[in-house]
Design a protein around this motif. Structure first.
Motif, short mmCIF file in Angstrom:
data_model
loop_
_atom_site.label_atom_id
_atom_site.label_comp_id
_atom_site.label_asym_id
_atom_site.label_seq_id
_atom_site.Cartn_x
_atom_site.Cartn_y
_atom_site.Cartn_z
N CYS A 254 -5.05 -1.29 10.64
CA CYS A 254 -5.79 -1.29 9.38
C CYS A 254 -7.28 -1.45 9.66
O CYS A 254 -7.68 -2.25 10.51
CB CYS A 254 -5.34 -2.45 8.48
N SER B 280 -9.86 -3.11 4.62
CA SER B 280 -8.77 -2.43 3.90
C SER B 280 -8.08 -3.40 2.96
O SER B 280 -7.93 -4.58 3.27
CB SER B 280 -7.77 -1.81 4.87
N LYS C 196 0.72 -1.74 -3.69
CA LYS C 196 -0.05 -0.63 -3.13
C LYS C 196 -0.91 -1.16 -2.00
O LYS C 196 -1.27 -2.33 -1.97
CB LYS C 196 -0.91 0.05 -4.19
N SER D 33 -4.02 0.36 0.96
CA SER D 33 -4.80 1.46 1.53
C SER D 33 -4.52 1.65 3.02
O SER D 33 -4.89 2.66 3.59
CB SER D 33 -6.29 1.22 1.30
N CYS D 34 -3.84 0.69 3.64
CA CYS D 34 -3.52 0.78 5.07
C CYS D 34 -2.06 1.20 5.23
O CYS D 34 -1.15 0.46 4.84
CB CYS D 34 -3.76 -0.56 5.76
N GLU D 35 -1.86 2.38 5.81
CA GLU D 35 -0.50 2.90 6.00
C GLU D 35 0.37 1.98 6.86
O GLU D 35 1.54 1.78 6.56
CB GLU D 35 -0.56 4.28 6.68
N SER E 6 1.41 -1.11 4.88
CA SER E 6 2.31 -0.77 3.77
C SER E 6 3.70 -0.37 4.26
O SER E 6 4.66 -0.39 3.49
CB SER E 6 1.71 0.34 2.90
N ALA E 7 3.83 -0.01 5.54
CA ALA E 7 5.12 0.38 6.09
C ALA E 7 5.96 -0.80 6.57
O ALA E 7 7.13 -0.65 6.92
CB ALA E 7 4.91 1.36 7.25
#
Length: 130
Positions: free
Chosen positions: A88, A92, A111, A113-115, A118-119
Motif C-alpha cells: 500500500c 492510502s 472499501k 484504495s489499496c488492493e 483489501s484482499a
C-alpha cells in the motif's frame, strides 16, 4: 431547547463511546494474506495495537510493523497508512466496518484504495489482549 441539548449530548456520548471501544486496546488474531494470483492464502498472526488515533499492526512471526492513523465513526474505522512494508502507498485509505462483542473484534471490508490490504481475509475474529 432541552430536547435539542439532550439529543446533542446523546450523540456525543455515542461517538466518544465508540472511539473508546478501540482506543488503547490490543487485539490478536489471524489474517489470511494472499500470496499472489492463483496462490493459496497464508495465515498470519497479527496484533492490532490501537493508540489514541494511531494503529500499529505487529507481526509476531516476523515482518515490519504497519503504522496507520485511524478515525472511528459509527462502527466504521477509516485507516490511513503512515509507514510499513505492505504494498500500500503511504497515505492510502481504507474503510472497514467493525463490531466489538465482549472480548472479540470482528472486521470487514467496506472499501479500500489499496488492493493488497483489501484482499486480506478478515473472516476470523480477533481476541482482546490484556
Amino acid at each position: 431547547m432541552k430536547k435539542t441539548f439532550l439529543l446533542s449530548a446523546i450523540t456525543c456520548f455515542l461517538m466518544f463511546g465508540a472511539k473508546a471501544q478501540l482506543a488503547n486496546t490490543k487485539w490478536k488474531g489471524e489474517l489470511g494474506i494472499p500470496q499472489g494470483p492463483g496462490q493459496p492464502v497464508e495465515s498470519t498472526t497479527a496484533i492490532w495495537d490501537f493508540g489514541k488515533d494511531t494503529l500499529v499492526v505487529h507481526f509476531p512471526d516476523g515482518g515490519e510493523d504497519e503504522v496507520m492513523t485511524y478515525q472511528d465513526a459509527q462502527n466504521v474505522i477509516t485507516l490511513k497508512k503512515v509507514s510499513g512494508s505492505s504494498q500500500c502507498d503511504d497515505g492510502s485509505i481504507g474503510q472497514y466496518k467493525y463490531r466489538v462483542d465482549g472480548n472479540q473484534f470482528f472486521i470487514s471490508l467496506l472499501k479500500d484504495s489499496c488492493e493488497g490490504r483489501s484482499a486480506i481475509d478478515f473472516s476470523k475474529p480477533f481476541t482482546k489482549m490484556e
